[in-house]
Design an enzyme around this catalytic site. Structure first.
Site, mmCIF file in Angstrom:
data_model
loop_
_atom_site.group_PDB
_atom_site.id
_atom_site.type_symbol
_atom_site.label_atom_id
_atom_site.label_comp_id
_atom_site.label_asym_id
_atom_site.label_seq_id
_atom_site.Cartn_x
_atom_site.Cartn_y
_atom_site.Cartn_z
ATOM 1 N N GLU A 166 0.796 -1.233 0.000
ATOM 2 C CA GLU A 166 0.000 0.000 0.000
ATOM 3 C C GLU A 166 0.827 1.281 0.000
ATOM 4 O OE1 GLU A 166 -2.904 -0.141 3.151
ATOM 5 O OE2 GLU A 166 -4.018 -1.755 2.189
ATOM 6 N N GLU A 367 -5.192 -8.676 0.589
ATOM 7 C CA GLU A 367 -5.849 -8.349 1.867
ATOM 8 C C GLU A 367 -7.312 -8.070 1.584
ATOM 9 O OE1 GLU A 367 -4.292 -5.145 4.353
ATOM 10 O OE2 GLU A 367 -2.244 -5.760 3.904
HETATM 11 C C1 BG6 Z 1 -4.478 -2.336 5.631
HETATM 12 C C2 BG6 Z 1 -3.039 -2.436 6.064
HETATM 13 O O1 BG6 Z 1 -4.643 -1.164 4.932
HETATM 14 O O2 BG6 Z 1 -5.430 -2.236 6.628
HETATM 15 C C3 BG6 Z 1 -2.859 -3.143 7.392
HETATM 16 O O3 BG6 Z 1 -2.223 -3.034 5.086
HETATM 17 C C4 BG6 Z 1 -3.901 -2.683 8.395
HETATM 18 O O4 BG6 Z 1 -1.546 -2.907 7.829
HETATM 19 C C5 BG6 Z 1 -5.290 -2.992 7.822
HETATM 20 O O5 BG6 Z 1 -3.742 -3.231 9.648
HETATM 21 C C6 BG6 Z 1 -6.443 -2.658 8.749
HETATM 22 O O6 BG6 Z 1 -6.397 -1.354 9.227
HETATM 23 P P1 BG6 Z 1 -7.059 -0.898 10.598
HETATM 24 O O7 BG6 Z 1 -6.621 0.474 10.825
HETATM 25 O O8 BG6 Z 1 -8.539 -1.026 10.460
HETATM 26 O O9 BG6 Z 1 -6.602 -1.811 11.647
#
Ligand code: BG6
Length: 487
Positions: A166, A367
């Site tokens: 990202e 992801e």
């Molecule tokens: C993604 C990232 O954008 O979102 C992760 O690659 C991150 O590192 C995940 O933990 C979730 O984000 P959050 O802020 O909801 O925990």
């Protein structure tokens, strides 16, 4: 109905070094380690990265649990601030080498493919303070040196590498919207940082092509692709969505896959006086070092509308959002806890965009996931979290991935964020995403209902789609023989 997924599909989950390992035995602090040291209040419940999910100490037991929930692949990242002792010389830290070797070997023993990313928001603080981190092209070279060490040390066993996770979040967070350290607001620097990261990715790929001797080795980048949908079909909203797509998706995607930035975006930067400093040699290097595979992080769509303030307003910082504004679509379907819209159809749009506009490059969902706070609400009497909402979320997203594959998109896997509840930057442990829960006080880890469910899916490579979903979206006529992913 049942959907068959392609043979050898990656059924896995992703985390990162800084979010799982803890700071144990780590020589350098990264920007988030440092930020927590100086401003703990900036982190939810004042929980920092010091212990995270204790993966440094419990990797063996943790990887055994990943096996138990049926994962055949697992992404984490190698921390620059752990692996390298002398950041200028690129010499390695022996304990870090031991640790990452042990993690990789343990994955292989368990039959899990280790997928390694090289940068997950973790700039060493010394390099941030001394050179301005990604503002500096010297740091770009230091990163490529670190990456080279990774290929030399682990490339005999790791075949799937990613340069960055990202990159847009680094630009947005650290240089525009102040949710990553050093929390600067400076449009010109932001644009330069975007360019320098694209350059760093290309230089890393060049190093990989030179150093890697493993014939199975591949390298890619992980991008958060958020399709931007216009609020209306009126030209002003369409223009807003088109710029949002250029900034949020095409900037890094074009550089990584096509080896060149979108002309229209470059022209806008130029007109606005924020264009990056680039040399012909660097642009050539970006052109020559494109990716083999693409990782796509997708959580929510982006709905946009024309800006409410004219772009030539006075005394405003340069922000990409001068060309678009977020649109809160009435009646949207939400994950209320996290405040993100749920729109799984985007994954189908992404699949077709990659098929039609990016040479149908092999890609995977690197992801996707559902962050839920206070998950203990869903504990049953046996102490297991019954996260049916997460199961439904995954089913819906896989349904649209399958439709994309059916229509010829070259998707070879799905990774949930995340295998074991992990630490997450400013949000710390507020939102839980894992197949496995983690009591952060005791570090006791327990498989959730979704973990057992995912094992059932990955073991047979088939997704049982509940009637409610089929009724909502129809029954895809799936025939994967014609659309077998390359992997
Ligand atoms: C993604 C990232 O954008 O979102 C992760 O690659 C991150 O590192 C995940 O933990 C979730 O984000 P959050 O802020 O909801 O925990």
């Amino acid at each position: 109905m049942k959907i068959d997924f392609p043979k050898d599909f990656w059924w896995g989950a992703a985390t990162s070094g800084p979010q799982s390992e803890g700071r144990f035995n780590k020589k350098h602090a990264n920007v988030f380690d440092h930020w927590f040291e100086v401003e703990p209040d900036a982190f939810y419940d004042q929980v920092g990265p010091d212990t995270a999910s204790n993966f440094y100490n419990s990797y063996k037991e943790d990887i055994a649990m990943l096996k138990e929930i049926g994962l055949n692949s697992f992404r984490t990242s190698i921390q620059w601030s752990r692996l390298i002792d002398d950041l200028e010389e690129g010499t390695v830290n022996e304990d870090a080498v031991r640790f990452y070797n042990a993690v990789i070997d343990e994955c292989l023993v368990q039959g899990i493919k280790p997928v390694m990313n090289l940068f997950h928001f973790d700039m060493p603080i010394e390099l941030q303070n001394k050179y301005g981190g990604w503002e500096s092209k010297h740091v770009v070279d230091l990163f490529a040196k670190f990456a080279g060490q990774c290929f030399r040390l682990f490339g005999d066993r790791v075949t799937d590498w990613f340069t960055f996770n990202e990159p847009l979040v680094i630009v947005d967070g650290a240089y525009l919207y102040q949710f990553h350290y050093p929390k600067i607001v400076d449009g010109k620097k932001a644009v330069q940082v975007a360019y320098n990261i694209a350059l760093a990715s290309a230089k890393t790929i060049a190093a990989f092509r030179e150093i890697n001797t493993n014939p199975a080795g591949k390298i890619g980048i992980i991008l958060n692709l958020t399709p931007s949908y216009p609020a209306t079909e009126e030209p002003e909203d369409l223009a807003a969505a088109s710029f949002a797509n250029l900034w949020m998706n095409d900037m890094f995607l074009d550089a990584a896959v096509k080896g060149a930035f979108p002309q229209e975006l470059v022209a806008t930067f130029e007109e606005d006086g924020v264009l990056w400093n680039a040399t012909t040699e660097e642009l050539q290097l970006i052109g020559e070092n494109t990716i083999d595979v693409l990782g796509v992080n997708f959580y929510h769509p982006n709905r946009v509308q024309r800006p409410s303030v004219s772009a030539d307003s006075l005394a405003v910082d340069w922000m990409p959002s001068r060309y678009f504004e977020e649109y809160a679509m009435p009646g949207r379907r939400m994950n209320v806890d996290k405040g993100w819209e749920i729109y799984p159809q985007s994954l189908y749009d992404i699949a077709l965009n990659i098929r039609d506009n990016y040479g149908n490059i092999p890609w995977f969902v690197s992801e996707n996931g559902m962050g839920v706070s206070r998950e203990e609400r869903y504990l049953n009497t046996e102490g297991m979290i019954e996260d049916d909402y997460r199961i439904q979320f995954i089913q819906e997203h896989l349904y649209w991935v399958a439709k994309g594959i059916e229509e010829g998109s070259n998707c070879f896997g799905y990774h949930l964020w995340t295998p074991i509840d992990c630490w997450s930057w400013g949000n710390a442990y507020r939102n839980r995403y894992g197949f496995i829960s983690n009591n952060i006080h005791t570090q006791v880890k327990t498989i959730k209902k979704s973990g057992y469910w995912f094992k059932g899916v990955s073991e047979v490579g088939k997704l049982e789609v509940p009637d409610a979903i089929v009724e909502k979206w129809g029954e895809p006529a799936l025939d994967f023989d014609a659309a077998q992913a390359v992997f």
